[in-house]
Design a protein around this motif. Structure first.
Motif, PDB file in Angstrom:
ATOM      1  N   MET A   1       0.878  -1.033   0.042  1.00  0.00           N
ATOM      2  CA  MET A   1      -0.072   0.017   0.117  1.00  0.00           C
ATOM      3  C   MET A   1       0.761   1.242  -0.204  1.00  0.00           C
ATOM      4  O   MET A   1       1.910   1.339   0.928  1.00  0.00           O
ATOM      5  CB  MET A   1      -0.878   0.052   1.294  1.00  0.00           C
ATOM      6  CG  MET A   1      -1.696   1.015   1.342  1.00  0.00           C
ATOM      7  SD  MET A   1      -2.911   1.183   2.831  1.00  0.00           S
ATOM      8  CE  MET A   1      -3.454  -0.437   2.932  1.00  0.00           C
ATOM      9  N   ASP A   2       0.752   2.160  -0.940  1.00  0.00           N
ATOM     10  CA  ASP A   2       1.367   3.469  -0.913  1.00  0.00           C
ATOM     11  C   ASP A   2       1.063   4.500  -0.059  1.00  0.00           C
ATOM     12  O   ASP A   2      -0.076   4.212   0.711  1.00  0.00           O
ATOM     13  CB  ASP A   2       1.511   3.758  -2.236  1.00  0.00           C
ATOM     14  CG  ASP A   2       0.469   4.385  -2.741  1.00  0.00           C
ATOM     15  OD1 ASP A   2      -0.672   4.586  -2.022  1.00  0.00           O
ATOM     16  OD2 ASP A   2       0.255   4.868  -3.869  1.00  0.00           O
ATOM     17  N   ILE A   3       1.877   5.482   0.307  1.00  0.00           N
ATOM     18  CA  ILE A   3       1.495   6.150   1.221  1.00  0.00           C
ATOM     19  C   ILE A   3       0.208   7.100   0.943  1.00  0.00           C
ATOM     20  O   ILE A   3      -0.349   7.339   1.946  1.00  0.00           O
ATOM     21  CB  ILE A   3       2.860   7.589   1.151  1.00  0.00           C
ATOM     22  CG1 ILE A   3       2.858   8.254   2.609  1.00  0.00           C
ATOM     23  CG2 ILE A   3       2.915   8.247   0.252  1.00  0.00           C
ATOM     24  CD1 ILE A   3       4.063   9.121   2.816  1.00  0.00           C
ATOM     25  N   VAL A   4      -0.270   7.476  -0.221  1.00  0.00           N
ATOM     26  CA  VAL A   4      -1.393   8.045  -0.366  1.00  0.00           C
ATOM     27  C   VAL A   4      -2.631   7.470   0.155  1.00  0.00           C
ATOM     28  O   VAL A   4      -3.370   7.794   0.779  1.00  0.00           O
ATOM     29  CB  VAL A   4      -1.576   8.465  -1.887  1.00  0.00           C
ATOM     30  CG1 VAL A   4      -2.965   8.919  -2.344  1.00  0.00           C
ATOM     31  CG2 VAL A   4      -0.407   9.420  -2.687  1.00  0.00           C
ATOM     32  N   ASN A   5      -2.404   5.993  -0.130  1.00  0.00           N
ATOM     33  CA  ASN A   5      -3.584   5.161   0.430  1.00  0.00           C
ATOM     34  C   ASN A   5      -3.669   5.090   1.931  1.00  0.00           C
ATOM     35  O   ASN A   5      -4.686   5.044   2.501  1.00  0.00           O
ATOM     36  CB  ASN A   5      -3.419   3.712  -0.361  1.00  0.00           C
ATOM     37  CG  ASN A   5      -3.713   3.757  -1.764  1.00  0.00           C
ATOM     38  OD1 ASN A   5      -4.678   4.711  -2.181  1.00  0.00           O
ATOM     39  ND2 ASN A   5      -3.408   3.058  -2.543  1.00  0.00           N
ATOM     40  N   ARG A   6      -2.296   4.672   2.501  1.00  0.00           N
ATOM     41  CA  ARG A   6      -2.180   4.736   3.926  1.00  0.00           C
ATOM     42  C   ARG A   6      -2.771   5.923   4.575  1.00  0.00           C
ATOM     43  O   ARG A   6      -3.254   6.062   5.618  1.00  0.00           O
ATOM     44  CB  ARG A   6      -0.685   5.029   4.309  1.00  0.00           C
ATOM     45  CG  ARG A   6      -0.213   3.357   4.009  1.00  0.00           C
ATOM     46  CD  ARG A   6       1.357   3.181   4.783  1.00  0.00           C
ATOM     47  NE  ARG A   6       2.179   4.179   4.791  1.00  0.00           N
ATOM     48  CZ  ARG A   6       3.069   3.866   3.789  1.00  0.00           C
ATOM     49  NH1 ARG A   6       3.026   2.624   3.004  1.00  0.00           N
ATOM     50  NH2 ARG A   6       3.891   4.821   3.590  1.00  0.00           N
ATOM     51  N   SER A 107       5.204   6.541  11.670  1.00  0.00           N
ATOM     52  CA  SER A 107       5.100   5.433  11.121  1.00  0.00           C
ATOM     53  C   SER A 107       4.192   5.437   9.723  1.00  0.00           C
ATOM     54  O   SER A 107       4.696   4.471   8.868  1.00  0.00           O
ATOM     55  CB  SER A 107       4.200   4.342  11.975  1.00  0.00           C
ATOM     56  OG  SER A 107       2.793   4.627  11.953  1.00  0.00           O
ATOM     57  N   ASP A 108       3.592   6.449   9.400  1.00  0.00           N
ATOM     58  CA  ASP A 108       3.003   6.571   8.047  1.00  0.00           C
ATOM     59  C   ASP A 108       4.117   6.842   7.080  1.00  0.00           C
ATOM     60  O   ASP A 108       3.741   6.650   5.737  1.00  0.00           O
ATOM     61  CB  ASP A 108       1.981   7.856   8.199  1.00  0.00           C
ATOM     62  CG  ASP A 108       0.735   7.320   8.951  1.00  0.00           C
ATOM     63  OD1 ASP A 108       0.185   6.295   8.900  1.00  0.00           O
ATOM     64  OD2 ASP A 108       0.272   8.413   9.521  1.00  0.00           O
ATOM     65  N   PHE A 109       5.311   7.323   7.510  1.00  0.00           N
ATOM     66  CA  PHE A 109       6.340   7.572   6.566  1.00  0.00           C
ATOM     67  C   PHE A 109       7.501   6.733   6.377  1.00  0.00           C
ATOM     68  O   PHE A 109       8.399   6.980   5.835  1.00  0.00           O
ATOM     69  CB  PHE A 109       6.790   9.068   6.777  1.00  0.00           C
ATOM     70  CG  PHE A 109       5.586  10.126   6.736  1.00  0.00           C
ATOM     71  CD1 PHE A 109       5.144  10.350   5.443  1.00  0.00           C
ATOM     72  CD2 PHE A 109       5.095  10.593   7.855  1.00  0.00           C
ATOM     73  CE1 PHE A 109       4.073  11.230   5.240  1.00  0.00           C
ATOM     74  CE2 PHE A 109       4.057  11.385   7.647  1.00  0.00           C
ATOM     75  CZ  PHE A 109       3.551  11.752   6.583  1.00  0.00           C
ATOM     76  N   VAL A 110       7.173   5.415   7.191  1.00  0.00           N
ATOM     77  CA  VAL A 110       8.278   4.593   6.850  1.00  0.00           C
ATOM     78  C   VAL A 110       8.019   3.766   5.505  1.00  0.00           C
ATOM     79  O   VAL A 110       6.988   3.522   5.196  1.00  0.00           O
ATOM     80  CB  VAL A 110       8.070   3.476   7.836  1.00  0.00           C
ATOM     81  CG1 VAL A 110       9.051   2.268   7.528  1.00  0.00           C
ATOM     82  CG2 VAL A 110       8.320   3.954   9.416  1.00  0.00           C
TER      83      VAL A 110
END
Length: 142
Positions: A1-6, A107-110
């Motif tokens: 899942m990429d950052i946008v979706n997270r 953690s969203d940016f790991v």
């Protein structure tokens, strides 16, 4: 899942702004490294070989700006009031504007994706603080 979706799962409003990377990187450099001369920037590889941007996070690793690191940086980022922020990468023109970022955490940016842009930066819209997650796992907040 990429950052946008997270981020969207957390009800964060995400707007992709392709091509804005250079503009935001320059604003970031002006805000966090503006006190350094060009020679000082070259010495820490923030600017090098005539290129405007080397490694922006070196402002922290070379201790030219105070910062929190690792766990303290993550906790500070998690606890700081966040509404509208820019997200950008060291080596990409791709950027994001995120709004309603209250529940965004470190953690969203790991980097979990196959498509890895390297060093990722989060900065508030006024460029008063920043969070950096680098390829070397050095994390800082100013």
């Amino acid at each position: 899942m990429d950052i946008v979706n997270r981020l969207k799962i957390k009800k964060v409003q995400v707007r992709e702004i392709p091509g804005w990377g250079p503009y935001i990187r320059q604003q970031w450099e002006d805000s966090f490294a503006g006190h350094l001369s060009y020679k000082e920037k070259e010495e820490i590889h923030l600017s090098y070989n005539g290129f405007a941007h080397g490694y922006l996070w070196h402002i922290f690793s070379y201790e030219k700006r105070d910062c929190l690191k690792e766990t303290q940086a993550n906790e500070a980022f998690n606890n700081i009031s966040k509404n509208t922020c820019y997200v950008f990468y060291q080596n990409s023109d791709y950027a994001l504007i995120i709004e309603n970022a209250t529940f965004v955490t470190a953690s969203d940016f790991v980097q979990k994706d196959d498509y890895n842009e390297g060093d990722i930066f989060v900065v508030d819209k006024d460029f008063t603080w920043t969070y950096v997650n680098t390829h070397e796992k050095f994390r800082s907040i100013f």
